[in-house]
Design an enzyme around this catalytic site. Structure first.
Site, mmCIF file in Angstrom:
data_model
loop_
_atom_site.group_PDB
_atom_site.id
_atom_site.type_symbol
_atom_site.label_atom_id
_atom_site.label_comp_id
_atom_site.label_asym_id
_atom_site.label_seq_id
_atom_site.Cartn_x
_atom_site.Cartn_y
_atom_site.Cartn_z
ATOM 1 N N GLY A 7 0.705 -1.221 -0.148
ATOM 2 C CA GLY A 7 -0.016 -0.065 -0.010
ATOM 3 C C GLY A 7 0.912 1.237 0.009
ATOM 4 O O GLY A 7 0.352 2.108 0.443
ATOM 5 N N ILE B 121 4.685 -3.105 8.872
ATOM 6 C CA ILE B 121 5.835 -2.919 7.884
ATOM 7 C C ILE B 121 5.872 -1.559 7.383
ATOM 8 O O ILE B 121 7.163 -0.857 7.343
ATOM 9 C CB ILE B 121 5.648 -3.848 6.690
ATOM 10 C CG1 ILE B 121 5.602 -5.361 7.475
ATOM 11 C CG2 ILE B 121 6.804 -3.848 5.686
ATOM 12 C CD1 ILE B 121 5.435 -6.488 6.312
ATOM 13 N N VAL C 28 8.148 2.826 2.330
ATOM 14 C CA VAL C 28 9.484 3.379 2.373
ATOM 15 C C VAL C 28 9.416 4.885 2.581
ATOM 16 O O VAL C 28 10.463 5.301 3.181
ATOM 17 C CB VAL C 28 10.254 2.930 1.044
ATOM 18 C CG1 VAL C 28 9.586 3.778 -0.201
ATOM 19 C CG2 VAL C 28 11.731 3.485 1.083
ATOM 20 N N ALA D 72 9.474 13.413 -5.525
ATOM 21 C CA ALA D 72 9.480 14.491 -6.755
ATOM 22 C C ALA D 72 9.062 13.816 -7.720
ATOM 23 O O ALA D 72 9.512 12.377 -8.125
ATOM 24 C CB ALA D 72 11.120 14.851 -6.907
ATOM 25 N N LYS E 109 6.918 21.676 -9.441
ATOM 26 C CA LYS E 109 8.383 21.420 -9.846
ATOM 27 C C LYS E 109 8.665 21.637 -11.434
ATOM 28 O O LYS E 109 7.853 21.267 -12.370
ATOM 29 C CB LYS E 109 8.587 19.757 -9.812
ATOM 30 C CG LYS E 109 9.795 19.588 -10.097
ATOM 31 C CD LYS E 109 10.275 18.113 -9.690
ATOM 32 C CE LYS E 109 11.502 17.462 -10.215
ATOM 33 N NZ LYS E 109 11.816 16.339 -10.120
ATOM 34 N N ILE F 251 8.703 6.946 -9.647
ATOM 35 C CA ILE F 251 7.101 7.082 -9.623
ATOM 36 C C ILE F 251 6.637 6.960 -11.177
ATOM 37 O O ILE F 251 5.434 6.389 -11.260
ATOM 38 C CB ILE F 251 6.745 8.309 -8.914
ATOM 39 C CG1 ILE F 251 6.848 8.133 -7.264
ATOM 40 C CG2 ILE F 251 5.050 8.521 -8.957
ATOM 41 C CD1 ILE F 251 6.793 9.460 -6.642
#
Ligand code: FAD
Length: 500
Positions: A15, A44, A47, A52, A80, A348
């Protein structure tokens, strides 16, 4: 052998950004044809970096039909316009990979040839004088602008910085509202079909069983299904990209909030600075061969804009890609599929591109091996093209002040990258391979920014006299300067959005 069972139950495992991006797009586009279940473990966790992005995120958000204002507000996002590379060519030097167009498009001949000719004639123009995104970025300006008024030139191309945790939450809310079923729990066991070797069922610690026809492995660096269960091989690229660690820490925001990412090279690694509305994300990327964790932490903490908001956190990784991103009835999306360091903010994008690709190849009556092979081929090419672009930044360094940079400068590189460098050095030409993520303009900026000077330019440019060339470039430079001056401040744009 592969099951010929129609795919009705899709199970997304994980997730984080990968898991919720996959679930969101699948339910949005396939919702009536399949059931989507997502399992994740709060114990868990995710990350928690990866903040970005690059402009193709617009296509993904559009496919979901997201409201941009709500997205910016709820993920504490900023705009950005590019990535500023500092100290990469030499200490004290800086250039930007700015998004969007530079100058004006000419048939047969890219704009950089015109600029190159002007350099030979000592006209004194900077390549980035002609980039609207760069001009806006350095003035901390941003406004939505599709085209520049009165002239036939494109406006601003942009992406976002956002909070990774809030983004996952935002996509979760979206997915659940469309019918994704979320199950909380830690997977303890994975059951396989005796004959096909496909995954049939996940068993959680509390005994719950989750059956599925197709599993999307979004378990991040754990790679629970694609690696730990199916032992799909891995191609290691650490001889080209030796970083294997990152130390990350958020710090307090400072004003103004800049509309670009900073990638600052240090003696033995590089640091990212990602400005969000409420904090700055920072991290130092390094190789354990050249830098200890203690040194990394020191460098990071000594180079923050504001007060740290947490203890630095180490993340270890291995650069390379899974040999098959789709193996049996498992498709790996996100960090489970491979890792390329975040220098050009591509992970991403790789997630969203993988889910879009999966949709193109979505199995009908069972998984077709030819589909799976083509999916894997396309994924491989995509990873390799991005890999080459990232290696380029290291290879073209002129720094010799540390063993790390000397080794980067002298390393052997993939043939595919060597060809691109040679072509540009000789003729100033660069070509985007089919469907390649990075455009010619992106390659030109990094090659020129790193000091690779082409020996020649396209002969079409010689059709202009020196006076005509100067007039053309003076006009374009003025258009970029005036247009960027007229834009609102980025801070003001954010204030307006957040007040809405
Ligand atoms: P994760 O976020 O780790 O999610 C994994 C999920 O799997 C979690 O929900 C976890 O609970 C679940 N899970 C794992 N095991 C189990 C189990 N046994 N049972 C149940 N659930 C389980 N990308 C960018 O585009 N831009 C960047 O600027 C950028 N910076 C980065 C910096 C660093 C240092 C690193 C390492 C990566 C960066 N990335 C960046 C990549 C980006 O962080 C990831 O692509 C993105 O966060 C997606 O991660 P993920 O969803 O694959 O994994």
């Amino acid at each position: 052998m592969t099951s010929s069972k129609a795919v009705k139950q899709v199970v997304v495992v994980g997730g984080g950004t990968a898991g919720w991006s996959s679930a969101a797009l699948l339910i949005k586009l396939m919702g009536k044809a399949v059931q989507v279940t997502l399992v994740e473990s709060e114990d868990i966790g995710i990350v928690g970096v990866g903040e970005a992005t690059i402009p193709p995120i617009m296509n993904f958000n559009a496919a979901l039909g997201l409201d941009e204002k709500a997205f910016l507000q709820q993920t504490k996002a900023t705009i950005k316009l590019g990535i500023q590379f500092e100290n990469w060519r030499q200490k004290g030097d800086s250039y930007m990979h700015a998004f969007g167009a530079i100058g004006k498009d000419f048939p047969f001949c890219d704009f950089n040839h015109f600029w190159q000719r002007s350099q030979q004639l000592n006209m004194g123009f900077d390549f980035w004088d002609f980039s609207l995104a760069y001009q806006a970025a350095i003035k901390n300006k941003f406004g939505k602008l599709e085209r520049i008024e009165g002239v036939n030139l494109p406006g601003l191309s942009y992406a976002y910085h956002f909070d990774a945790g809030l983004y996952a939450g935002f996509l979760r809310k979206y997915s659940e509202s469309l019918g994704v079923k979320r199950i909380e729990g830690k997977i303890q066991q994975v059951l396989l079909d005796d004959i096909s070797g496909d995954i049939t069922t996940l068993v959680l610690e509390n005994g719950t069983k989750i059956a599925g026809d197709l599993f999307i492995d979004c378990t991040g660096l754990h790679a629970l299904l694609i690696d730990k269960t199916l032992n799909t091989g891995f191609e290691d690229w650490s001889h080209w990209l030796p970083a294997d660690s990152a130390m990350a820490v958020p710090c307090e925001s400072v004003q103004p909030i800049i509309p670009y990412t900073r990638a600052i090279a240090h003696n033995n690694g590089w640091q990212w600075r990602i400005p969000l509305q409420h904090r700055i994300g920072n991290g130092f990327v390094y190789s354990s061969k050249y830098c200890t964790d203690e040194e990394a932490q020191q460098i990071l903490l000594a180079n923050l804009d504001g007060e740290p908001l947490a203890q630095p956190r180490k993340i270890s990784f291995r650069t390379g890609r899974r040999l098959k991103q789709w193996h049996r009835n498992v498709v790996a999306v996100g960090l489970s599929s491979g890792f390329l360091e975040p220098l050009e903010s591509t992970s991403i994008h790789l997630i969203q591109s993988a889910v879009l690709r999966l949709l193109k190849f979505f199995p009908n009556n069972g998984i077709c091996p030819a589909d799976r092979d083509e999916f894997n081929r396309q994924s491989k090419v995509e990873f390799e093209q991005i890999r080459d672009f990232i290696i380029l930044h290291y290879k073209l360094t002129e720094r010799t002040d540390s063993q790390f940079w000397r080794d980067c400068k002298h390393m052997a590189i993939p043939d595919s990258l060597q060809r691109k460098i040679d072509l540009f050095r000789n003729t100033g030409r660069v070509f985007r391979e089919q469907d390649e993520l990075f455009t010619e303009i992106a390659w030109q900026q990094v090659m020129l920014g790193q000091g690779l000077v082409p020996q020649d330019h396209h002969p079409l440019v010689n059709a202009l006299s020196a006076e005509q060339l100067r007039e053309l470039l003076d006009n374009l430079k003025a258009i970029m300067a005036v247009t960027s001056d007229k834009l609102p401040l980025h801070d003001e744009f954010l204030r307006r959005i957040c007040a809405a």
